[in-house]
Design a protein around this motif. Sequence first.
Motif, PDB file in Angstrom:
ATOM      1  N   PHE A 180      22.010  11.423  -4.053  1.00 14.32           N
ATOM      2  CA  PHE A 180      22.155  12.737  -4.001  1.00 14.32           C
ATOM      3  C   PHE A 180      23.494  13.485  -4.397  1.00 14.32           C
ATOM      4  CE2 PHE A 180      24.703  16.115  -0.790  1.00 14.32           C
ATOM      5  CZ  PHE A 180      23.868  17.131  -1.355  1.00 14.32           C
ATOM      6  N   SER A 181      23.716  14.767  -5.050  1.00 12.25           N
ATOM      7  CA  SER A 181      24.490  15.214  -5.607  1.00 12.25           C
ATOM      8  C   SER A 181      25.555  13.685  -6.286  1.00 12.25           C
ATOM      9  CB  SER A 181      25.601  15.540  -4.026  1.00 12.25           C
ATOM     10  OG  SER A 181      26.791  16.916  -4.616  1.00 12.25           O
ATOM     11  N   MET A 182      27.075  13.334  -5.755  1.00 12.33           N
ATOM     12  CA  MET A 182      27.434  12.626  -6.535  1.00 12.33           C
ATOM     13  C   MET A 182      27.385  11.396  -6.261  1.00 12.33           C
ATOM     14  SD  MET A 182      31.447  13.690  -5.558  1.00 12.33           S
ATOM     15  CE  MET A 182      32.200  12.972  -7.222  1.00 12.33           C
ATOM     16  N   GLY A 183      26.177  11.220  -5.842  1.00 17.20           N
ATOM     17  CA  GLY A 183      25.141  10.058  -5.740  1.00 17.20           C
ATOM     18  C   GLY A 183      24.181  10.183  -6.814  1.00 17.20           C
ATOM     19  N   ALA A 184      24.002  11.212  -7.068  1.00 18.28           N
ATOM     20  CA  ALA A 184      22.993  11.672  -8.061  1.00 18.28           C
ATOM     21  C   ALA A 184      23.969  10.814  -9.562  1.00 18.28           C
ATOM     22  CB  ALA A 184      22.646  12.718  -8.014  1.00 18.28           C
ATOM     23  N   GLN A 185      24.695  11.840  -9.529  1.00 18.05           N
ATOM     24  CA  GLN A 185      25.754  10.661 -11.196  1.00 18.05           C
ATOM     25  C   GLN A 185      26.216   9.354 -11.117  1.00 18.05           C
ATOM     26  OE1 GLN A 185      29.851  13.307 -10.353  1.00 18.05           O
ATOM     27  NE2 GLN A 185      29.465  14.632 -11.151  1.00 18.05           N
ATOM     28  N   GLN A 186      25.842   9.342 -10.552  1.00 20.94           N
ATOM     29  CA  GLN A 186      26.338   7.756  -9.927  1.00 20.94           C
ATOM     30  C   GLN A 186      25.091   7.025 -10.583  1.00 20.94           C
ATOM     31  OE1 GLN A 186      28.665   5.687  -6.453  1.00 20.94           O
ATOM     32  NE2 GLN A 186      28.257   8.022  -6.147  1.00 20.94           N
ATOM     33  N   ALA A 187      23.912   7.758  -9.881  1.00 24.10           N
ATOM     34  CA  ALA A 187      22.515   6.858 -10.563  1.00 24.10           C
ATOM     35  C   ALA A 187      21.848   7.081 -11.580  1.00 24.10           C
ATOM     36  CB  ALA A 187      21.288   7.861  -9.946  1.00 24.10           C
ATOM     37  N   PHE A 188      22.260   8.800 -12.445  1.00 27.95           N
ATOM     38  CA  PHE A 188      22.933   8.410 -13.767  1.00 27.95           C
ATOM     39  C   PHE A 188      23.556   7.278 -14.943  1.00 27.95           C
ATOM     40  CE2 PHE A 188      20.921  12.788 -12.846  1.00 27.95           C
ATOM     41  CZ  PHE A 188      20.230  12.539 -13.406  1.00 27.95           C
ATOM     42  N   GLN A 189      24.727   7.087 -14.144  1.00 28.34           N
ATOM     43  CA  GLN A 189      25.841   6.297 -14.729  1.00 28.34           C
ATOM     44  C   GLN A 189      25.083   5.003 -14.505  1.00 28.34           C
ATOM     45  OE1 GLN A 189      28.791   7.005 -16.751  1.00 28.34           O
ATOM     46  NE2 GLN A 189      27.904   5.030 -17.353  1.00 28.34           N
ATOM     47  N   TRP A 190      24.279   4.299 -12.994  1.00 24.90           N
ATOM     48  CA  TRP A 190      24.306   3.210 -13.361  1.00 24.90           C
ATOM     49  C   TRP A 190      22.279   3.039 -14.532  1.00 24.90           C
ATOM     50  CZ3 TRP A 190      24.825  -1.087 -10.556  1.00 24.90           C
ATOM     51  CH2 TRP A 190      25.268  -1.129  -9.359  1.00 24.90           C
ATOM     52  N   ALA A 191      22.039   4.262 -15.034  1.00 27.88           N
ATOM     53  CA  ALA A 191      20.813   3.987 -15.532  1.00 27.88           C
ATOM     54  C   ALA A 191      21.227   3.797 -17.436  1.00 27.88           C
ATOM     55  CB  ALA A 191      19.689   4.799 -15.512  1.00 27.88           C
ATOM     56  N   VAL A 192      22.643   4.934 -17.418  1.00 26.66           N
ATOM     57  CA  VAL A 192      23.214   4.235 -19.059  1.00 26.66           C
ATOM     58  C   VAL A 192      23.602   3.231 -18.841  1.00 26.66           C
ATOM     59  CG1 VAL A 192      24.513   5.316 -20.029  1.00 26.66           C
ATOM     60  CG2 VAL A 192      22.916   7.177 -18.880  1.00 26.66           C
ATOM     61  N   SER A 193      25.133   2.499 -17.594  1.00 30.57           N
ATOM     62  CA  SER A 193      25.763   1.627 -17.780  1.00 30.57           C
ATOM     63  C   SER A 193      25.424  -0.021 -17.441  1.00 30.57           C
ATOM     64  CB  SER A 193      26.973   1.613 -16.847  1.00 30.57           C
ATOM     65  OG  SER A 193      28.109   2.341 -16.848  1.00 30.57           O
ATOM     66  N   TYR A 194      23.598   0.102 -16.915  1.00 31.09           N
ATOM     67  CA  TYR A 194      23.308  -1.487 -16.276  1.00 31.09           C
ATOM     68  C   TYR A 194      21.617  -0.797 -16.718  1.00 31.09           C
ATOM     69  CZ  TYR A 194      27.293  -3.244 -14.970  1.00 31.09           C
ATOM     70  OH  TYR A 194      28.926  -3.028 -14.968  1.00 31.09           O
ATOM     71  N   PRO A 195      21.204  -0.594 -17.930  1.00 30.58           N
ATOM     72  CA  PRO A 195      19.990  -0.129 -18.130  1.00 30.58           C
ATOM     73  C   PRO A 195      18.616  -1.128 -17.245  1.00 30.58           C
ATOM     74  CG  PRO A 195      20.548  -0.594 -19.688  1.00 30.58           C
ATOM     75  CD  PRO A 195      21.773  -0.662 -19.471  1.00 30.58           C
ATOM     76  N   ASP A 196      19.273  -2.386 -17.236  1.00 30.04           N
ATOM     77  CA  ASP A 196      18.280  -3.582 -16.929  1.00 30.04           C
ATOM     78  C   ASP A 196      18.268  -3.673 -15.864  1.00 30.04           C
ATOM     79  OD1 ASP A 196      16.449  -3.407 -20.101  1.00 30.04           O
ATOM     80  OD2 ASP A 196      18.217  -4.464 -20.745  1.00 30.04           O
ATOM     81  N   TYR A 197      18.818  -3.216 -15.298  1.00 31.71           N
ATOM     82  CA  TYR A 197      19.716  -3.641 -13.354  1.00 31.71           C
ATOM     83  C   TYR A 197      18.350  -3.249 -12.066  1.00 31.71           C
ATOM     84  CZ  TYR A 197      21.968  -5.180  -9.413  1.00 31.71           C
ATOM     85  OH  TYR A 197      23.230  -6.183  -8.900  1.00 31.71           O
ATOM     86  N   MET A 198      17.805  -2.268 -12.759  1.00 34.30           N
ATOM     87  CA  MET A 198      16.703  -1.316 -11.369  1.00 34.30           C
ATOM     88  C   MET A 198      16.106  -0.556 -12.268  1.00 34.30           C
ATOM     89  SD  MET A 198      18.944   0.716 -13.330  1.00 34.30           S
ATOM     90  CE  MET A 198      20.454   0.436 -12.893  1.00 34.30           C
ATOM     91  N   ASP A 199      14.538  -0.609 -11.500  1.00 33.83           N
ATOM     92  CA  ASP A 199      13.236   0.002 -12.144  1.00 33.83           C
ATOM     93  C   ASP A 199      13.259   1.369 -11.724  1.00 33.83           C
ATOM     94  OD1 ASP A 199      12.204  -3.069 -11.807  1.00 33.83           O
ATOM     95  OD2 ASP A 199      12.175  -2.611 -10.147  1.00 33.83           O
ATOM     96  N   ARG A 200      14.050   2.081 -11.212  1.00 37.49           N
ATOM     97  CA  ARG A 200      13.466   3.663 -10.689  1.00 37.49           C
ATOM     98  C   ARG A 200      14.989   4.165 -10.609  1.00 37.49           C
ATOM     99  NH1 ARG A 200       9.786   0.832  -9.029  1.00 37.49           N
ATOM    100  NH2 ARG A 200       6.912   2.447  -9.670  1.00 37.49           N
ATOM    101  N   ILE A 201      15.469   5.342 -11.201  1.00 40.92           N
ATOM    102  CA  ILE A 201      16.011   6.379 -10.065  1.00 40.92           C
ATOM    103  C   ILE A 201      15.462   7.253  -9.554  1.00 40.92           C
ATOM    104  CG2 ILE A 201      18.259   4.941 -11.562  1.00 40.92           C
ATOM    105  CD1 ILE A 201      18.072   7.636 -12.788  1.00 40.92           C
TER     106      ILE A 201
END
Length: 368
Positions: A153-174
């Motif tokens: 949520f909020s800055m947590g959402a910013q982090q979620a998008f960054q996780w998906a860009v920095s580590y694209p294979d590390y999670m199934d969903r954001i």
Amino acid sequence: MKILASIVLSLSSLSLLAQSAPQQPEPVEHTYVIHNFHTESGVTLPEAKIVYGTYGHLNAAGDNAILLPSHYMANMKGYGWLIGPGKALDPEKQFLITSELFGNGRSSSPSNTPEPFHGPRFPVTTIRDNVEAVHQLLTQELGVKHLQAVIGFSMGAQQAFQWAVSYPDYMDRIVATSGTAKTYGHGIVRLESEINAIETDDAFKGGDYTTEPVKGIQSFSLVWTAWLFSQEWWHQELWKTEEPAGRTLAQVIENYKTHFIPDADANNLILQMRTWEQHDVGTTPGFNGDTTKALGSIKAQVLYMPSATDLYFPVTDARTEAPLIPHCTLLPIPSLWGHPAGAGASPADEKFLNGNVAAFMKGQPLHP
């Protein structure tokens, strides 16, 4: 009803319902220390501390974990609206990690770091700095091999998008609620106005204050409050649905002015605003400032849930970004509660979020 008296506690637990539910699970608190942590600003912190919470247990395969990174000035309890019996996330089945951002006063912050990095000398830490630190925590401390999801949520959402860009294979969903992959000009103007409100207090002394600049923090709180809810929320006097009942508008405003973030440290407030305003997934190494290219690199399934009335992260920004992200479902939250709708600010918001996050996690149809 919902109570939003402080971001430290409010956007770390937005409802009395969540706080008072007898079966509400509580996280186990931990601290992870990284020695000689290199920040994007070029400063190396001798010790970078991350406070985090865990719910449940990691399975033998190390793949039942979900990360919930914190939002502005929040602590590890910021996702109670999503965790527990009858909600989208179940600690009996999933291993939930709630990380706290640098600058919240518990993780490494201007207020708790020894010289020479105390107070205004603490380096500006980016969203990517936070992601990199938590990646070390997950992989080296907890043994998490893969994430089912990053939900923020909020800055947590910013982090979620960054996780998906920095580590694209590390999670199934954001899942991103009330937050975007980049902070745009209007948001930067808002943040700068709030920073300026603190810094113009004579007691601030360039960040080297001996007592908190109370007037500056109160001015900051009023500016923040003006953006927190939608205009229609104020027009319909939805603040009357909050406890305690019977307050006047003047009392509501005074409460936000004086109790918005209890015991806040001015340098901490400013640091996290700098973190917020500098964020852009396009500045991730390898993308040369190209936000479109960075968003196009995301491999995870994405549930993008802006609040329809958010003034911090307008739904129009989300509508610009969503078509650039593969495998993305844009599902605005139909709410008058503005920014906090993305953290279950009203019973209807909480129901909408839990129902759709649960369905998304199971690969089931969503419910607009």
